[in-house]
Design a protein around this motif. Structure first.
Motif, PDB file in Angstrom:
ATOM      1  N   ALA A 248       0.848  -1.191   0.000  1.00  0.00           N
ATOM      2  CA  ALA A 248       0.000   0.000   0.000  1.00  0.00           C
ATOM      3  C   ALA A 248       0.886   1.244   0.000  1.00  0.00           C
ATOM      4  O   ALA A 248       1.976   1.245   0.575  1.00  0.00           O
ATOM      5  CB  ALA A 248      -0.907   0.006   1.221  1.00  0.00           C
ATOM      6  N   ILE A 249       0.437   2.292  -0.664  1.00  0.00           N
ATOM      7  CA  ILE A 249       1.175   3.551  -0.720  1.00  0.00           C
ATOM      8  C   ILE A 249       0.254   4.679  -0.274  1.00  0.00           C
ATOM      9  O   ILE A 249      -0.775   4.935  -0.906  1.00  0.00           O
ATOM     10  CB  ILE A 249       1.668   3.874  -2.147  1.00  0.00           C
ATOM     11  CG1 ILE A 249       2.535   2.751  -2.695  1.00  0.00           C
ATOM     12  CG2 ILE A 249       2.435   5.180  -2.168  1.00  0.00           C
ATOM     13  CD1 ILE A 249       2.929   2.965  -4.151  1.00  0.00           C
ATOM     14  N   CYS A 250       0.582   5.329   0.827  1.00  0.00           N
ATOM     15  CA  CYS A 250      -0.194   6.491   1.279  1.00  0.00           C
ATOM     16  C   CYS A 250       0.281   7.707   0.483  1.00  0.00           C
ATOM     17  O   CYS A 250       1.465   8.049   0.499  1.00  0.00           O
ATOM     18  CB  CYS A 250      -0.001   6.727   2.770  1.00  0.00           C
ATOM     19  SG  CYS A 250      -0.993   8.111   3.406  1.00  0.00           S
ATOM     20  N   VAL A 251      -0.633   8.335  -0.239  1.00  0.00           N
ATOM     21  CA  VAL A 251      -0.241   9.474  -1.079  1.00  0.00           C
ATOM     22  C   VAL A 251      -0.666  10.820  -0.494  1.00  0.00           C
ATOM     23  O   VAL A 251      -0.238  11.870  -0.973  1.00  0.00           O
ATOM     24  CB  VAL A 251      -0.816   9.322  -2.503  1.00  0.00           C
ATOM     25  CG1 VAL A 251      -0.157   8.161  -3.212  1.00  0.00           C
ATOM     26  CG2 VAL A 251      -2.331   9.136  -2.471  1.00  0.00           C
ATOM     27  N   TRP A 252      -1.524  10.779   0.531  1.00  0.00           N
ATOM     28  CA  TRP A 252      -1.900  12.035   1.202  1.00  0.00           C
ATOM     29  C   TRP A 252      -2.418  11.720   2.594  1.00  0.00           C
ATOM     30  O   TRP A 252      -3.199  10.784   2.781  1.00  0.00           O
ATOM     31  CB  TRP A 252      -2.974  12.788   0.416  1.00  0.00           C
ATOM     32  CG  TRP A 252      -3.213  14.175   0.957  1.00  0.00           C
ATOM     33  CD1 TRP A 252      -2.535  15.315   0.648  1.00  0.00           C
ATOM     34  CD2 TRP A 252      -4.213  14.568   1.918  1.00  0.00           C
ATOM     35  NE1 TRP A 252      -3.035  16.378   1.356  1.00  0.00           N
ATOM     36  CE2 TRP A 252      -4.063  15.960   2.144  1.00  0.00           C
ATOM     37  CE3 TRP A 252      -5.200  13.874   2.617  1.00  0.00           C
ATOM     38  CZ2 TRP A 252      -4.868  16.667   3.025  1.00  0.00           C
ATOM     39  CZ3 TRP A 252      -6.010  14.572   3.506  1.00  0.00           C
ATOM     40  CH2 TRP A 252      -5.840  15.953   3.697  1.00  0.00           C
ATOM     41  N   ASN A 253      -1.963  12.492   3.557  1.00  0.00           N
ATOM     42  CA  ASN A 253      -2.381  12.317   4.944  1.00  0.00           C
ATOM     43  C   ASN A 253      -2.604  13.701   5.543  1.00  0.00           C
ATOM     44  O   ASN A 253      -1.721  14.553   5.494  1.00  0.00           O
ATOM     45  CB  ASN A 253      -1.304  11.566   5.732  1.00  0.00           C
ATOM     46  CG  ASN A 253      -1.775  11.179   7.126  1.00  0.00           C
ATOM     47  OD1 ASN A 253      -2.370  11.980   7.834  1.00  0.00           O
ATOM     48  ND2 ASN A 253      -1.507   9.947   7.519  1.00  0.00           N
ATOM     49  N   ALA A 254      -3.774  13.930   6.098  1.00  0.00           N
ATOM     50  CA  ALA A 254      -4.121  15.252   6.625  1.00  0.00           C
ATOM     51  C   ALA A 254      -3.144  15.719   7.698  1.00  0.00           C
ATOM     52  O   ALA A 254      -2.825  16.904   7.788  1.00  0.00           O
ATOM     53  CB  ALA A 254      -5.541  15.236   7.185  1.00  0.00           C
ATOM     54  N   LYS A 255      -2.664  14.788   8.513  1.00  0.00           N
ATOM     55  CA  LYS A 255      -1.763  15.165   9.604  1.00  0.00           C
ATOM     56  C   LYS A 255      -0.407  15.635   9.099  1.00  0.00           C
ATOM     57  O   LYS A 255       0.287  16.393   9.769  1.00  0.00           O
ATOM     58  CB  LYS A 255      -1.585  13.979  10.551  1.00  0.00           C
ATOM     59  CG  LYS A 255      -2.849  13.615  11.314  1.00  0.00           C
ATOM     60  CD  LYS A 255      -2.581  12.469  12.269  1.00  0.00           C
ATOM     61  CE  LYS A 255      -3.848  12.109  13.053  1.00  0.00           C
ATOM     62  NZ  LYS A 255      -3.622  10.969  13.983  1.00  0.00           N
ATOM     63  N   LYS A 256      -0.024  15.160   7.912  1.00  0.00           N
ATOM     64  CA  LYS A 256       1.285  15.506   7.370  1.00  0.00           C
ATOM     65  C   LYS A 256       1.218  16.533   6.250  1.00  0.00           C
ATOM     66  O   LYS A 256       2.239  16.914   5.683  1.00  0.00           O
ATOM     67  CB  LYS A 256       1.975  14.232   6.848  1.00  0.00           C
ATOM     68  CG  LYS A 256       2.201  13.187   7.922  1.00  0.00           C
ATOM     69  CD  LYS A 256       2.835  11.935   7.343  1.00  0.00           C
ATOM     70  CE  LYS A 256       3.031  10.873   8.413  1.00  0.00           C
ATOM     71  NZ  LYS A 256       3.618   9.625   7.856  1.00  0.00           N
ATOM     72  N   ALA A 257       0.004  16.960   5.906  1.00  0.00           N
ATOM     73  CA  ALA A 257      -0.158  17.898   4.796  1.00  0.00           C
ATOM     74  C   ALA A 257       0.469  19.246   5.132  1.00  0.00           C
ATOM     75  O   ALA A 257       0.392  19.732   6.257  1.00  0.00           O
ATOM     76  CB  ALA A 257      -1.641  18.073   4.475  1.00  0.00           C
ATOM     77  N   THR A 258       1.079  19.870   4.137  1.00  0.00           N
ATOM     78  CA  THR A 258       1.671  21.195   4.315  1.00  0.00           C
ATOM     79  C   THR A 258       0.599  22.253   4.204  1.00  0.00           C
ATOM     80  O   THR A 258      -0.528  21.995   3.803  1.00  0.00           O
ATOM     81  CB  THR A 258       2.742  21.454   3.242  1.00  0.00           C
ATOM     82  OG1 THR A 258       2.096  21.482   1.957  1.00  0.00           O
ATOM     83  CG2 THR A 258       3.801  20.377   3.257  1.00  0.00           C
ATOM     84  N   THR A 259       0.951  23.478   4.558  1.00  0.00           N
ATOM     85  CA  THR A 259       0.000  24.590   4.462  1.00  0.00           C
ATOM     86  C   THR A 259      -0.483  24.759   3.031  1.00  0.00           C
ATOM     87  O   THR A 259      -1.659  25.025   2.771  1.00  0.00           O
ATOM     88  CB  THR A 259       0.664  25.898   4.937  1.00  0.00           C
ATOM     89  OG1 THR A 259       1.124  25.721   6.269  1.00  0.00           O
ATOM     90  CG2 THR A 259      -0.328  27.049   4.881  1.00  0.00           C
ATOM     91  N   THR A 260       0.427  24.591   2.066  1.00  0.00           N
ATOM     92  CA  THR A 260       0.055  24.733   0.660  1.00  0.00           C
ATOM     93  C   THR A 260      -0.965  23.686   0.262  1.00  0.00           C
ATOM     94  O   THR A 260      -1.931  23.972  -0.447  1.00  0.00           O
ATOM     95  CB  THR A 260       1.299  24.578  -0.240  1.00  0.00           C
ATOM     96  OG1 THR A 260       2.257  25.546   0.145  1.00  0.00           O
ATOM     97  CG2 THR A 260       0.931  24.757  -1.697  1.00  0.00           C
ATOM     98  N   GLU A 261      -0.755  22.444   0.734  1.00  0.00           N
ATOM     99  CA  GLU A 261      -1.672  21.372   0.397  1.00  0.00           C
ATOM    100  C   GLU A 261      -3.041  21.573   1.031  1.00  0.00           C
ATOM    101  O   GLU A 261      -4.006  20.952   0.630  1.00  0.00           O
ATOM    102  CB  GLU A 261      -1.085  20.035   0.862  1.00  0.00           C
ATOM    103  CG  GLU A 261       0.109  19.583   0.045  1.00  0.00           C
ATOM    104  CD  GLU A 261       0.751  18.351   0.644  1.00  0.00           C
ATOM    105  OE1 GLU A 261       0.772  18.236   1.890  1.00  0.00           O
ATOM    106  OE2 GLU A 261       1.253  17.523  -0.121  1.00  0.00           O
TER     107      GLU A 261
END
Length: 290
Positions: A248-261
């Motif tokens: 499995a590949i996590c491509v987006w995680n809210a906890k690790k998202a940057t301000t831009t994301e």
């Protein structure tokens, strides 16, 4: 050390303004039933959470029912029905469970992985990106909109209207998922809505079949048999990875998202598409393909 800000409930003036803006100014046909009124209130709620609370740290974030009770209490038109709010909520929940849903099953280039999203709440399950249809909205239009909102990816150029899997749950709610195959696994994904999706990940199909420990797949498992049948009839043009197990590949995680994301669109604009819903579409489980 910074002083902790004491949270407060929204004022009556703010609630009255939200009621006027989202409920009283809506078309008269949208005010004819509590089911439709609650969709309008839901729009006001997400506007409050995403715009008002974010810009005023003094305001308290509220659960939807708590916000609705306050709005009914403040709005003169709705106040007489506050005593019946439990019944209204029960009917609204039943109504929402019958609204047709559309979305997409996104496969990578080898057709070995599918893209799943996980809801915001801790109790949320993994699912294919999908959502409820808006009034007079076509299935494919709903699918494109919902996938874009939940993943930030536009499937409009890849989606084929005749390639879908459809299942009716509990004899009430039809869910149509279009098969969108051949998406690169290094594609950038990030939701455009706030506080709705917590994670986006590629998951190997063979592991979903076995039931990966810790994953809740109630909204995924019913589609797997039909999806494998579709793949057997539409072999991938890209060679499968037989040399090593796929993970499995996590491509987006809210906890690790940057301000831009986190530059989201307002969820209120999403909810405005959902004030009303189509009549239920009679649909049996099917797998359609040209």
């Amino acid at each position: 050390m910074s002083k902790k800000i004491k949270k407060c409930l929204p004022s009556n003036e703010l609630l009255e303004d939200l009621c006027i803006r989202f409920v009283l100014n809506a078309p008269e046909e949208d005010q004819q039933s509590f089911e439709r009124i609650l969709f309008l209130v839901e729009c006001a709620y997400w506007y409050y959470e995403d715009s008002v609370v974010e810009n005023d740290p003094r305001l308290m974030s509220l659960p939807f029912k708590g916000f609705t009770c306050l709005l009914f209490k403040s709005c003169e038109m709705l106040r007489p029905y506050l005593a019946h709010i439990d019944d209204i909520f029960r009917d609204f929940s039943s109504y929402k469970s019958r609204v047709p849903v559309a979305g997409a099953i996104i496969l990578d280039e080898t057709y070995e992985r599918c893209l799943l999203v996980k809801g915001w709440k801790k109790s949320s399950t993994w699912s294919f990106p999908r959502g409820k249809k808006g009034k007079d909205e076509e299935d494919y239009g709903c699918a494109v909109r919902e996938v874009l909102e939940e993943t930030g990816f536009d499937v409009s150029e890849l989606l084929k209207k005749e390639e879908y899997i459809e299942i009716t749950f509990r004899g009430e709610q039809s869910v149509r998922l279009y098969v969108v195959a051949g998406v690169k696994d290094d594609t950038a994904f990030a939701p455009l809505t706030k506080k709705e999706i917590s994670q986006i990940a590629w998951h190997p199909l063979d592991r979903l079949d076995d039931g990966v420990t810790g994953l809740k797949l109630y909204m995924v498992a019913p589609f797997l048999a039909s999806l494998k049948s579709w793949i057997s009839k539409h072999p991938s043009p890209v060679a499968r990875r037989l040399d090593k197990p796929i993970k499995a590949i996590c491509v987006w995680n809210a906890k690790k998202a940057t301000t831009t994301e986190r530059s989201y669109n307002k969820k209120a604009s999403k909810q405005s598409l959902k004030f009303n819903t189509l009549a239920l579409l009679p649909a049996k489980e099917s797998c359609s393909s040209a």
